[in-house]
Design an enzyme around this catalytic site. Structure first.
Site, PDB file in Angstrom:
ATOM      1  N   ASP A   1       0.860  -1.173   0.000  1.00  0.00           N
ATOM      2  CA  ASP A   1       0.000   0.000   0.000  1.00  0.00           C
ATOM      3  C   ASP A   1       0.905   1.234   0.000  1.00  0.00           C
ATOM      4  O   ASP A   1       1.673   1.454   0.939  1.00  0.00           O
ATOM      5  CB  ASP A   1      -0.912  -0.008   1.229  1.00  0.00           C
ATOM      6  CG  ASP A   1      -1.991   1.056   1.135  1.00  0.00           C
ATOM      7  OD1 ASP A   1      -1.711   2.138   0.577  1.00  0.00           O
ATOM      8  OD2 ASP A   1      -3.109   0.821   1.630  1.00  0.00           O
TER       9      ASP A   1
ATOM     10  N   ARG B   1       0.334  14.103  14.191  1.00  0.00           N
ATOM     11  CA  ARG B   1       1.033  13.815  12.927  1.00  0.00           C
ATOM     12  C   ARG B   1       1.315  15.103  12.167  1.00  0.00           C
ATOM     13  O   ARG B   1       0.441  15.957  12.030  1.00  0.00           O
ATOM     14  CB  ARG B   1       0.169  12.927  12.025  1.00  0.00           C
ATOM     15  CG  ARG B   1       0.140  11.485  12.397  1.00  0.00           C
ATOM     16  CD  ARG B   1      -0.332  10.621  11.236  1.00  0.00           C
ATOM     17  NE  ARG B   1      -1.456  11.182  10.479  1.00  0.00           N
ATOM     18  CZ  ARG B   1      -2.003  10.595   9.417  1.00  0.00           C
ATOM     19  NH1 ARG B   1      -1.520   9.433   8.984  1.00  0.00           N
ATOM     20  NH2 ARG B   1      -3.015  11.144   8.781  1.00  0.00           N
TER      21      ARG B   1
HETATM   22  C1  LIG Z   1      -5.522   6.825   3.237  1.00  0.00           C
HETATM   23  C2  LIG Z   1      -5.313   5.368   3.197  1.00  0.00           C
HETATM   24  C3  LIG Z   1      -6.290   4.539   2.652  1.00  0.00           C
HETATM   25  C4  LIG Z   1      -7.583   5.122   2.122  1.00  0.00           C
HETATM   26  O1  LIG Z   1      -8.432   4.188   1.594  1.00  0.00           O
HETATM   27  P1  LIG Z   1      -9.709   4.668   0.790  1.00  0.00           P
HETATM   28  O2  LIG Z   1     -10.416   3.423   0.452  1.00  0.00           O
HETATM   29  O3  LIG Z   1      -9.225   5.403  -0.438  1.00  0.00           O
HETATM   30  O4  LIG Z   1     -10.489   5.558   1.682  1.00  0.00           O
HETATM   31  C5  LIG Z   1      -6.021   3.184   2.623  1.00  0.00           C
HETATM   32  N1  LIG Z   1      -4.872   2.658   3.100  1.00  0.00           N
HETATM   33  C6  LIG Z   1      -3.917   3.453   3.639  1.00  0.00           C
HETATM   34  C7  LIG Z   1      -2.633   2.858   4.133  1.00  0.00           C
HETATM   35  C8  LIG Z   1      -4.114   4.822   3.719  1.00  0.00           C
HETATM   36  O5  LIG Z   1      -3.195   5.597   4.276  1.00  0.00           O
END
Ligand SMILES: *Cc1c(COP(=O)(O)O)cnc(C)c1O
Length: 437
Positions: free
Chosen positions: A222, A396
């Site tokens: 991610d 943060r």
């Molecule tokens: C911000 C973030 C998301 C956001 O997910 P959405 O489905 O786009 O709301 C997911 N994973 C991580 C690690 C994030 O920081």
């Protein structure tokens, strides 16, 4: 402390302007003068009276992006209506934006598409990962992964039923688990965050990807907190699958689509578990049976949100002029400066650094724990320094080299120190919790 200068930063909440003392201000201004990325700040529309340290949650709007969205509404939607799908290339926008993102991710063409949210893309790619490793049933997640990454893995494995399951392992133990645990041979996909959203810790993508591969598993990263914050090397690290966010460091705007990456060697074998019509080989044949598009566009599901996608598209233009290594150098320097100042001027104020001190192990944020973190952050925001709070006690500060100045770091730490010294955070209004923190 013995400040050498003061700044004209004003407390926007107060009736009278309060002069804030910024120690070593000359030094910060010299760093800003020497900043090779200083030109980029002008490209953004930054509200006056605030200093923004939350670009890791929601990036600001680019001037160019704002104009582009207006043009799309007026000239495309407003005038050309349905013809815009062809005339303005709306139909190809997910892949076009994907191609624009690819260089930021270290991805060769044909592997990235912009679509849906991170959550939905996680569902799609976790399902593909499980299919690519038949006979294996475990999704291995970093234990303190972002909640949506955990929930989607839980939901998918629950849907598939026994023996599919999620296992949680601490980041520090992932490698040894994969190398030694007798159950590692059931792991199909290892799901990890490139930068931890709480601590800002940066993981070694190449090393952990290889550890997953040695265990026979795939690596899913991610990139929500690294895309647009530093160079990323997906291809060179041998990554299999990745997702990331469009509205954080990439400044695509609230709700702008996420992206997904599937390594070329896997694309043909990956079946989208949400096989919508726009991922079909021939959507306008209106055939009864699904046949996937040849390339990564098969991961598109339904009609893309064109306004949001156009916003992301326009926001990506700025990156054509950005040297990602210079971006990373500035991000590290901003973080080092913030930490140095907190330790020098706020050493006795109950703050604890929870980000790695070494810039090389840190993403583009600095996280500080404080027992009254929520109230302290609310007081800081009221003073015009916008960061955010993550439960249970984390303040943060997102570092965004395209529009932040070193002087901003000086102001942020000086305000933080002032709030803690004067204990203004104790005022009851700062304890009131909003839905979004
Ligand atoms: C911000 C973030 C998301 C956001 O997910 P959405 O489905 O786009 O709301 C997911 N994973 C991580 C690690 C994030 O920081």
């Amino acid at each position: 402390m013995t400040p050498d200068t003061t700044s004209s930063h004003r407390d926007p909440s107060g009736d009278e302007a309060s002069e804030l003392e910024i120690p070593e201000l000359d030094r910060l201004r010299a760093m800003d003068e020497a900043d090779p990325l200083a030109w980029a700040r002008e490209r953004f529309r930054l509200p006056s009276g605030i200093i923004y340290f939350d670009g890791n949650s929601l990036g600001p709007v680019l001037e160019h992006g704002r104009e582009h969205i207006q043009r799309v509404v007026e000239d495309q939607w407003g005038r050309d209506l349905i013809a815009s799908w062809n005339r303005h290339g709306w139909i190809d926008l997910p892949t076009r934006v994907g191609e624009a993102l690819a260089p930021l991710l270290g991805a060769a063409p044909g592997q990235v598409v912009a679509c849906d949210s991170v959550s939905v893309n996680l569902f799609k790619l976790l399902a593909c990962g499980l299919k690519l490793r038949p006979g294996r049933h475990t999704v291995l997640c970093q234990a303190d992964h972002f909640p949506t990454d955990l929930y989607i893995a839980q939901g998918l494995t629950a849907l598939l039923g026994t023996p599919y399951r999620v296992r949680y392992v601490d980041l520090d133990r992932l490698e040894s688990f994969l190398a030694e645990d007798p159950e590692a041979d059931d792991v199909a996909v290892v799901s990890m965050g490139h930068v931890d959203f709480r601590s800002g810790r940066l993981m070694n993508m190449e090393r952990l990807t290889h550890a997953a591969h040695r265990a026979g598993a795939l690596a899913l990263w991610d990139l929500s907190h690294s895309a647009g914050a530093m160079p990323v090397a997906l291809d060179a690290s041998g990554v299999d699958l990745a997702v990331g966010c469009g509205y954080k460091f990439l400044n695509g705007g609230p709700g702008s689509p996420a992206f997904l990456y599937v390594a070329e060697r896997h694309v043909a074998a990956c079946v989208n578990p949400l096989p919508g019509w726009l991922g079909h080989r021939e959507p306008f044949a209106f055939a009864r049976d699904y046949e996937p598009a040849a390339g990564v566009e098969r991961f598109v599901c339904g009609t893309p949100p064109i306004l949001a996608l156009a916003s992301l598209d326009a926001a990506l233009e700025v990156w054509q002029e950005v040297d990602l290594h210079a971006l990373r150098r500035k991000s590290m320097a901003l973080g080092d400066e913030l930490i140095r100042r907190v330790e020098r001027y706020g050493a006795d104020l109950g703050l604890r650094l929870i980000s790695p001190r070494s810039a090389r192990e840190r993403g583009s944020q600095v996280s500080l724990a404080h027992q009254q973190g929520y109230a302290v952050m609310q007081a800081l925001i009221e003073a015009g320094v916008v960061g955010d709070f993550r439960a249970p006690d984390i303040l943060r500060f997102g570092l965004t080299p395209l529009y932040q100045r070193f002087e901003d770091v000086g102001i942020a730490v000086a305000e933080l120190v002032r709030i803690l010294r004067t204990e203004t955070w104790r005022e009851p209004r700062f304890a009131r919790r909003s839905k979004v923190t």
